[in-house]
Design a protein around this motif. Structure first.
Motif, PDB file in Angstrom:
ATOM      1  N   HIS A  27      39.824  46.434  35.912  1.00  0.00           N
ATOM      2  CA  HIS A  27      39.940  45.227  35.091  1.00  0.00           C
ATOM      3  C   HIS A  27      38.589  44.848  34.497  1.00  0.00           C
ATOM      4  O   HIS A  27      37.542  44.996  35.136  1.00  0.00           O
ATOM      5  N   ASP A  28      38.618  44.320  33.272  1.00  0.00           N
ATOM      6  CA  ASP A  28      37.481  43.607  32.716  1.00  0.00           C
ATOM      7  C   ASP A  28      37.652  42.134  33.106  1.00  0.00           C
ATOM      8  O   ASP A  28      38.770  41.600  33.053  1.00  0.00           O
ATOM      9  N   ILE A  29      36.548  41.483  33.477  1.00  0.00           N
ATOM     10  CA  ILE A  29      36.637  40.187  34.145  1.00  0.00           C
ATOM     11  C   ILE A  29      35.870  39.097  33.405  1.00  0.00           C
ATOM     12  O   ILE A  29      34.686  39.269  33.061  1.00  0.00           O
ATOM     13  N   ALA A  30      36.539  37.956  33.187  1.00  0.00           N
ATOM     14  CA  ALA A  30      35.872  36.723  32.772  1.00  0.00           C
ATOM     15  C   ALA A  30      35.819  35.823  33.998  1.00  0.00           C
ATOM     16  O   ALA A  30      36.842  35.320  34.462  1.00  0.00           O
ATOM     17  N   LEU A  31      34.627  35.668  34.536  1.00  0.00           N
ATOM     18  CA  LEU A  31      34.407  34.957  35.791  1.00  0.00           C
ATOM     19  C   LEU A  31      34.033  33.510  35.493  1.00  0.00           C
ATOM     20  O   LEU A  31      33.020  33.245  34.847  1.00  0.00           O
ATOM     21  N   CYS A  32      34.843  32.591  35.976  1.00  0.00           N
ATOM     22  CA  CYS A  32      34.568  31.165  35.771  1.00  0.00           C
ATOM     23  C   CYS A  32      33.990  30.582  37.054  1.00  0.00           C
ATOM     24  O   CYS A  32      34.490  30.844  38.152  1.00  0.00           O
ATOM     25  N   TYR A  33      32.945  29.787  36.902  1.00  0.00           N
ATOM     26  CA  TYR A  33      32.345  29.104  38.049  1.00  0.00           C
ATOM     27  C   TYR A  33      31.878  27.726  37.591  1.00  0.00           C
ATOM     28  O   TYR A  33      31.745  27.476  36.393  1.00  0.00           O
ATOM     29  N   ARG A  34      31.616  26.840  38.545  1.00  0.00           N
ATOM     30  CA  ARG A  34      31.292  25.461  38.164  1.00  0.00           C
ATOM     31  C   ARG A  34      29.818  25.133  38.233  1.00  0.00           C
ATOM     32  O   ARG A  34      29.310  24.427  37.362  1.00  0.00           O
ATOM     33  N   ARG A  35      29.078  25.617  39.246  1.00  0.00           N
ATOM     34  CA  ARG A  35      27.708  25.115  39.370  1.00  0.00           C
ATOM     35  C   ARG A  35      26.676  26.113  39.874  1.00  0.00           C
ATOM     36  O   ARG A  35      25.499  25.972  39.573  1.00  0.00           O
ATOM     37  N   ASP A  36      27.047  27.115  40.663  1.00  0.00           N
ATOM     38  CA  ASP A  36      26.062  27.975  41.317  1.00  0.00           C
ATOM     39  C   ASP A  36      25.768  29.196  40.451  1.00  0.00           C
ATOM     40  O   ASP A  36      26.434  30.225  40.544  1.00  0.00           O
ATOM     41  N   ASP A  37      24.735  29.074  39.603  1.00  0.00           N
ATOM     42  CA  ASP A  37      24.386  30.165  38.693  1.00  0.00           C
ATOM     43  C   ASP A  37      23.999  31.436  39.448  1.00  0.00           C
ATOM     44  O   ASP A  37      24.384  32.541  39.061  1.00  0.00           O
ATOM     45  N   ASP A  38      23.222  31.283  40.520  1.00  0.00           N
ATOM     46  CA  ASP A  38      22.746  32.458  41.251  1.00  0.00           C
ATOM     47  C   ASP A  38      23.908  33.240  41.856  1.00  0.00           C
ATOM     48  O   ASP A  38      23.951  34.476  41.786  1.00  0.00           O
ATOM     49  N   ALA A  39      24.863  32.521  42.462  1.00  0.00           N
ATOM     50  CA  ALA A  39      26.012  33.201  43.068  1.00  0.00           C
ATOM     51  C   ALA A  39      26.841  33.914  42.007  1.00  0.00           C
ATOM     52  O   ALA A  39      27.263  35.064  42.197  1.00  0.00           O
ATOM     53  N   ALA A  40      27.075  33.248  40.884  1.00  0.00           N
ATOM     54  CA  ALA A  40      27.871  33.854  39.816  1.00  0.00           C
ATOM     55  C   ALA A  40      27.175  35.080  39.247  1.00  0.00           C
ATOM     56  O   ALA A  40      27.818  36.108  38.976  1.00  0.00           O
ATOM     57  N   ASN A  41      25.867  35.004  39.076  1.00  0.00           N
ATOM     58  CA  ASN A  41      25.138  36.148  38.527  1.00  0.00           C
ATOM     59  C   ASN A  41      25.134  37.325  39.489  1.00  0.00           C
ATOM     60  O   ASN A  41      25.152  38.490  39.061  1.00  0.00           O
ATOM     61  N   ALA A  42      25.123  37.043  40.787  1.00  0.00           N
ATOM     62  CA  ALA A  42      25.184  38.128  41.767  1.00  0.00           C
ATOM     63  C   ALA A  42      26.532  38.848  41.701  1.00  0.00           C
ATOM     64  O   ALA A  42      26.598  40.085  41.754  1.00  0.00           O
ATOM     65  N   VAL A  43      27.612  38.074  41.580  1.00  0.00           N
ATOM     66  CA  VAL A  43      28.943  38.679  41.441  1.00  0.00           C
ATOM     67  C   VAL A  43      29.011  39.470  40.132  1.00  0.00           C
ATOM     68  O   VAL A  43      29.524  40.595  40.088  1.00  0.00           O
ATOM     69  N   LEU A  44      28.484  38.888  39.069  1.00  0.00           N
ATOM     70  CA  LEU A  44      28.507  39.538  37.760  1.00  0.00           C
ATOM     71  C   LEU A  44      27.815  40.902  37.812  1.00  0.00           C
ATOM     72  O   LEU A  44      28.316  41.890  37.242  1.00  0.00           O
ATOM     73  N   ALA A  45      26.685  40.956  38.493  1.00  0.00           N
ATOM     74  CA  ALA A  45      25.965  42.232  38.610  1.00  0.00           C
ATOM     75  C   ALA A  45      26.814  43.271  39.330  1.00  0.00           C
ATOM     76  O   ALA A  45      26.851  44.452  38.941  1.00  0.00           O
ATOM     77  N   ASP A  46      27.524  42.839  40.366  1.00  0.00           N
ATOM     78  CA  ASP A  46      28.409  43.770  41.093  1.00  0.00           C
ATOM     79  C   ASP A  46      29.533  44.272  40.191  1.00  0.00           C
ATOM     80  O   ASP A  46      29.911  45.450  40.251  1.00  0.00           O
ATOM     81  N   LEU A  47      30.086  43.380  39.381  1.00  0.00           N
ATOM     82  CA  LEU A  47      31.187  43.777  38.492  1.00  0.00           C
ATOM     83  C   LEU A  47      30.712  44.797  37.471  1.00  0.00           C
ATOM     84  O   LEU A  47      31.381  45.812  37.235  1.00  0.00           O
ATOM     85  N   ARG A  48      29.569  44.538  36.877  1.00  0.00           N
ATOM     86  CA  ARG A  48      29.057  45.452  35.852  1.00  0.00           C
ATOM     87  C   ARG A  48      28.633  46.784  36.445  1.00  0.00           C
ATOM     88  O   ARG A  48      28.682  47.821  35.763  1.00  0.00           O
TER      89      ARG A  48
END
Length: 242
Positions: A27-48
């Motif tokens: 799947h290609d993923i659009a990840l929505c998050y509310r406040r924790d930029d660092d956590a979201a960016n860590a997940v994003l790196a794993d996805l890519r």
């Protein structure tokens, strides 16, 4: 063409585990998050790192304009095929008589209004077959007495939303299902004031332990995928026997 899935509450817990599992499944993923930029960016790196396309969008799912912007952003990945409605909050555990109205309104707003707004955008934008998975809770049928009856009531509403949308969207080839986790080892318990709840509650779970986020993600991924092609309007309980 790869499936394109929006996941709300994707920066941690069940949402992050689901994003990683779906990316591995293509799947290609659009990840929505509310406040924790660092956590979201860590997940994003794993996805890519899996080779899939992925974006992270900071959005409050209770705000219609931000939800609209989230789904607009997702279109850069391709036609939308899936939504995982996962963003959720609890409030301090305690007796019903001590419930504060501001906590009640927040739980309703995030766990129900946010789900409705996101499902509405997904339904408007899915041009062909698609799937929506609403993350509910075993609390919907247990009632959570002495803990958070209002949260349980809202999750019961999530189940009703799932059944109704499944029937309304079925003629368009859009399947709508729910997953009802039991007590899972995530950060959400800190929001309720009992950060060690996953361990302290283990004794009342028939399997003798809390669940792990990836165990819930596996159920979500199945409901989104082709093996669940005849499943719609169901709520799959993944609760260790609760």
């Amino acid at each position: 063409m790869a499936p394109v899935t929006v996941i709300t509450g994707g920066g941690r817990g069940i949402g992050a585990a689901t994003a990683r599992r779906l990316a591995r499944a293509g799947h290609d993923i659009a990840l929505c998050y509310r406040r924790d930029d660092d956590a979201a960016n860590a997940v994003l790196a794993d996805l890519r790192a899996t080779g899939r396309q992925a974006i992270a969008v900071r959005a409050d799912t209770t705000d219609p304009d931000q939800v609209d912007a989230l789904f607009d952003a997702a279109t850069q990945l391709g036609p939308l095929t899936g939504l995982v409605n996962n963003a959720g909050v609890t409030s301090p555990i305690g007796p019903f008589t001590e419930l504060r109205v501001e906590d009640l309104r927040r739980v309703v707003d995030v766990n129900l209004v946010g789900y409705v707004l996101c499902a509405q955008q997904a339904a408007r934008r899915m041009a062909g077959p698609g799937a929506i998975v609403n993350v509910s809770s075993a609390a919907a049928t247990l009632g959570s007495p002495g803990e958070y009856v209002h949260y349980a009531a809202v999750k019961a509403a999530t189940d009703t939303l799932t059944v109704g949308l499944a029937k309304e969207l079925a003629p368009r080839g859009i399947r709508v299902n729910g997953v009802a986790p039991g007590i899972v080892r995530t950060e959400i318990h800190a929001d309720s004031g009992v950060p060690d709840r996953a361990d302290s509650a283990a004794g009342r779970i028939p399997l003798g332990r809390a669940g792990e986020p990836d165990e819930i993600a596996a159920a979500i991924a199945w409901l989104l995928g082709p093996d669940a092609s005849y499943a719609t309007g169901t709520v799959l309980r993944v609760s260790g026997g609760l």
